[in-house]
Write a protein that holds these residues in place. Structure first.
Motif, PDB file in Angstrom:
ATOM      1  N   LEU A 114      11.622  18.163  43.092  1.00 21.26           N
ATOM      2  CA  LEU A 114      12.005  19.562  43.234  1.00 21.26           C
ATOM      3  C   LEU A 114      10.805  20.470  43.477  1.00 21.26           C
ATOM      4  O   LEU A 114      10.893  21.446  44.230  1.00 21.26           O
ATOM      5  CB  LEU A 114      12.766  20.026  41.988  1.00 21.26           C
ATOM      6  CG  LEU A 114      13.486  21.365  42.124  1.00 21.26           C
ATOM      7  CD1 LEU A 114      14.507  21.325  43.253  1.00 21.26           C
ATOM      8  CD2 LEU A 114      14.173  21.746  40.821  1.00 21.26           C
ATOM      9  N   ASP A 115       9.670  20.160  42.859  1.00 22.22           N
ATOM     10  CA  ASP A 115       8.487  20.999  43.060  1.00 22.22           C
ATOM     11  C   ASP A 115       7.989  20.950  44.503  1.00 22.22           C
ATOM     12  O   ASP A 115       7.358  21.900  44.978  1.00 22.22           O
ATOM     13  CB  ASP A 115       7.359  20.577  42.115  1.00 22.22           C
ATOM     14  CG  ASP A 115       7.437  21.274  40.768  1.00 22.22           C
ATOM     15  OD1 ASP A 115       8.225  22.232  40.652  1.00 22.22           O
ATOM     16  OD2 ASP A 115       6.723  20.879  39.838  1.00 22.22           O
ATOM     17  N   TRP A 152       9.959  20.758  47.213  1.00 22.19           N
ATOM     18  CA  TRP A 152      10.835  21.661  47.964  1.00 22.19           C
ATOM     19  C   TRP A 152      10.614  23.118  47.553  1.00 22.19           C
ATOM     20  O   TRP A 152      10.568  24.010  48.406  1.00 22.19           O
ATOM     21  CB  TRP A 152      12.300  21.278  47.725  1.00 22.19           C
ATOM     22  CG  TRP A 152      13.253  22.247  48.342  1.00 22.19           C
ATOM     23  CD1 TRP A 152      13.619  22.336  49.662  1.00 22.19           C
ATOM     24  CD2 TRP A 152      13.963  23.298  47.666  1.00 22.19           C
ATOM     25  NE1 TRP A 152      14.494  23.372  49.842  1.00 22.19           N
ATOM     26  CE2 TRP A 152      14.730  23.979  48.638  1.00 22.19           C
ATOM     27  CE3 TRP A 152      14.014  23.720  46.340  1.00 22.19           C
ATOM     28  CZ2 TRP A 152      15.548  25.064  48.310  1.00 22.19           C
ATOM     29  CZ3 TRP A 152      14.817  24.798  46.017  1.00 22.19           C
ATOM     30  CH2 TRP A 152      15.575  25.452  46.997  1.00 22.19           C
ATOM     31  N   ALA A 153      10.439  23.359  46.256  1.00 22.49           N
ATOM     32  CA  ALA A 153      10.413  24.735  45.750  1.00 22.49           C
ATOM     33  C   ALA A 153       9.069  25.422  45.967  1.00 22.49           C
ATOM     34  O   ALA A 153       9.027  26.596  46.360  1.00 22.49           O
ATOM     35  CB  ALA A 153      10.776  24.745  44.263  1.00 22.49           C
ATOM     36  N   ASP A 204      17.659  18.938  40.932  1.00 19.87           N
ATOM     37  CA  ASP A 204      18.827  19.698  41.370  1.00 19.87           C
ATOM     38  C   ASP A 204      19.868  18.725  41.929  1.00 19.87           C
ATOM     39  O   ASP A 204      19.523  17.725  42.546  1.00 19.87           O
ATOM     40  CB  ASP A 204      18.405  20.697  42.447  1.00 19.87           C
ATOM     41  CG  ASP A 204      19.579  21.510  42.952  1.00 19.87           C
ATOM     42  OD1 ASP A 204      20.136  21.125  43.991  1.00 19.87           O
ATOM     43  OD2 ASP A 204      19.934  22.506  42.311  1.00 19.87           O
TER      44      ASP A 204
END
Length: 659
Positions: A493-494, A496-497, A570
């Motif tokens: 997730l990090d 993408w974010a 997610d």
């Protein structure tokens, strides 16, 4: 008309490779493995990426062999492999660095490492950290009510320190104070002045004098991606005037001495050691000033932020850091000692909350490549037929011209590229108006990519700054896509974010030079479902150097996954948690390891329940649909029963592809 069904080899996929001069060190250099691996990962003689918790080369475990063993046991990829020995070694390494620094610099107090469970709350991780940290007196940190409830039962010893950060309500504070009455070493850290007033009210009603800490909003700001975690823009912390008011109230109330801890936090990843020194000296000055005012502060907590070399560099931008673990420990110990010695103040107990640096290395996400998509060129022996469209002949003439002259300069290659682009655009226009058959459109596409590949191969030895921008971008246009059985949103997730790069490395065949350039894409129906940046020595980091796919499994490892990624996933497209395996080194076992435990991936039934879909209701609805079709005579009853059985069996499946 020429047949286009004989698909040519992928453009840009295979090139002539000199494997005789390729070594394991070449592979390590290509993926910057020696830097971000910190000695825990290397390339063995057989071309496998190997883990090595001792960092000596004597305890190597080939990760691809772990994957194969897991598949034999019925575990399907993707799988998160936890090398528990690395986790234990990191606990010892961080604590030893501070102990060595304290001894060398003549510091007269001790260090306590505290694990912030927000980094990875999984029970197995917390248990392993505490067990490995028992000789060092390692404690825990929580930042929410749920985390507080999870950490309390770990306080087997009254000496174990539990620091409670984050915003707290009355129930949390009351529970913390009650634990203190029970003799537990639990310290709530006040994040804002209102919280101090609430703590005072709770203490008055319970008729106790609780010990607490204060997070101070320092002037010194952090550095890198998390710079706003410190300084004036910080989300947490009390100001200097508010701190003075707390001290005044404590002394006026005759309760001086309940403030036991000073805390600051500069962010999850401190990139610059000088920023850390400034902050530590500032908090040490506050400590000295409070001790001069007879406030018996005992602990000085420098927070988290001990960096991890995700980028594979010791300096630079992004997530890179410019210091070593020992330098970090030295900076903290020396800065506090200098400030305290200058004022003849007793040294405090030092605390750090280095969760990222502690857990990141032990976790590897193993993926299997499910397939690839490449730009297909024309067969090498292709010659246009008379009946082929003039655009096909024009494109082939450009390709033939380049093949007949090996001395073409970049300017001439740019001209060839412009001709190919113009021909393709004309083909697109003719096709859109119905004047170009589908087969001829496909042929022009194949020849266009053949031209691009031929141009790109001629330019590999030219420095990028000597080439036109249009030719530089060919590298990017010709990159393949490797479809991997995972979800970026669940497992990375990090990335993408916030664009954090994680090292990605083929787990086998590294005794051969990679012969392809690829972007790793996931299973999700989202254009962002891909890995955008790679840790590599290539001039361009937008692609990963990989090997051409053969008729065998091809595995990719994503490294440094142990911090945050496990817990922040997610559920895009309802992809759930991946399977998990806990691996330990044992030289008496085959391939030097044994698998202590496997945890299955989230099932479809479990993921559907999160969004309020339940098997009984879904199956009843499906039965109604099938029964209606049987009654209409569209399918036979036996076919309907078979369909329902297939549907029912899906509930227990993993959310990922079954390979």
């Amino acid at each position: 008309m020429t047949d286009t069904l004989n698909v040519a080899p992928e453009v840009g996929a295979s090139v002539l490779i000199d494997n005789q001069n390729w070594t394991a060190q070449d592979a390590a250099d290509l993926y910057h493995l020696d830097v971000w691996g910190e000695g825990y990962f290397s390339v063995d003689e057989e071309g496998h990426v190997a883990s090595d918790h001792s960092r000596t080369g004597s305890t190597q475990i080939a990760i691809a062999r772990v994957v194969e063993r897991l598949k034999q046991r019925g575990v399907t990829l993707p799988v998160l492999i936890r090398f528990q020995d690395i986790l234990r070694e990191r606990v010892a390494q961080i604590n030893t660095a501070f102990r060595d620094s304290i001894e060398e610099l003549g510091y007269t107090n001790r260090y306590i490492g505290v694990y912030p469970i927000k980094v990875n709350q999984l029970h197995e991780v917390v248990e392993e950290v505490l067990d490995a940290g028992r000789p060092f007196g390692v404690g825990l940190e929580c930042g929410s009510k749920a985390e507080l409830v999870a950490t309390i039962p770990h306080l087997d010893s009254d000496e174990t320190l539990l620091i409670c950060n984050g915003y707290k309500d009355r129930d949390m504070l009351q529970l913390i104070v009650s634990l203190q009455k029970l003799g537990k070493n639990v310290i709530p850290v006040v994040e804002k002045f209102d919280e101090y007033e609430l703590l005072t009210d709770v203490a008055d009603k319970l008729m106790v004098n609780p010990k607490f800490g204060v997070r101070v909003r320092l002037s010194a700001a952090g550095s890198g991606k998390w710079a706003d975690s410190g300084g004036d823009l910080s989300k947490f912390g009390v100001s200097m005037p508010e701190l003075i008011e707390m001290v005044r109230r404590e002394k006026d109330g005759g309760e001086a001495g309940t403030l036991r801890l000073l805390h600051f936090h500069m962010g999850s990843q401190i990139s610059d050691i000088q920023a850390l020194r400034r902050a530590v000296k500032e908090i040490a000055q506050i400590f000295v000033q409070l001790r001069k005012r007879d406030i018996e502060v005992q602990y000085l907590d420098v927070g988290g932020g001990l960096g991890v070399n995700y980028e594979g560099e010791l300096a630079g931008t992004g997530n890179a850091i410019n210091y070593t673990l020992q330098e970090y420990a030295n900076a903290v110990v020396q800065s506090v000692r200098e400030v305290c010695d200058a004022e003849t103040i007793e040294h405090p107990v030092l605390i750090s909350e280095s969760g990222r640096a502690l857990t990141a290395h032990h976790s590897v996400l193993a993926l299997e490549v499910a397939g690839s998509y490449a730009k297909h060129g024309a067969p090498t022996d292709f010659v246009p037929a008379e009946v082929d469209h003039q655009l096909v002949h024009d494109m082939w003439n450009t390709l033939d011209w380049m093949a007949s002259d090996n001395s073409l300069r970049p300017a001439e290659l740019l001209e060839a590229y412009h001709d190919a682009v113009a021909n393709r655009q004309e083909a697109d226009t003719l096709f859109s108006f119905g004047y170009l058959p589908l087969e001829q459109k496909a042929l022009t596409d194949q020849l266009f990519w053949s031209v691009c590949q031929a141009i790109n191969s001629r330019l590999q030895d030219n420095p990028p700054d000597s080439l036109p921008d249009e030719l530089i971008t060919l590298n990017h246009r010709l990159v393949e896509q490797y479809l991997c059985n995972f979800s970026v949103f669940q497992s990375m997730l990090d990335h993408w974010a916030i664009g954090q790069r994680f090292p990605a490395v083929p787990l086998q065949h590294l005794n051969r030079k990679p012969d392809c350039k690829a972007v790793l894409v996931d299973l999700t129906c989202d254009s962002d479902g891909k890995i955008h940046g790679y840790v590599t020595s290539n001039d361009e980091n937008s692609y990963l150097s990989v090997h051409e796919l053969k008729d065998e499994p091809y595995y990719i490892g994503i490294f440094l996954m142990g911090a945050y990624q496990d817990i922040m996933g997610d559920s895009h497209n309802l992809f759930g948690r991946v399977a998990e395996a806990h691996v330990y080194f044992d030289e008496t076992e085959p391939d030097n390891f044994y698998i202590e435990k496997t945890i299955p991936s989230t099932t479809i039934e479990e993921m559907l329940a999160l969004v309020q879909y339940f098997p009984s209701d879904l199956f009843r609805r499906m039965e109604t649909i099938v029964k209606s079709k049987v009654e209409q005579g569209l399918i036979k009853p036996t076919a309907g029963v078979q369909l329902l059985d297939e549907y029912r069996s899906c509930f227990g499946d993993s959310t990922y592809l079954q390979r």
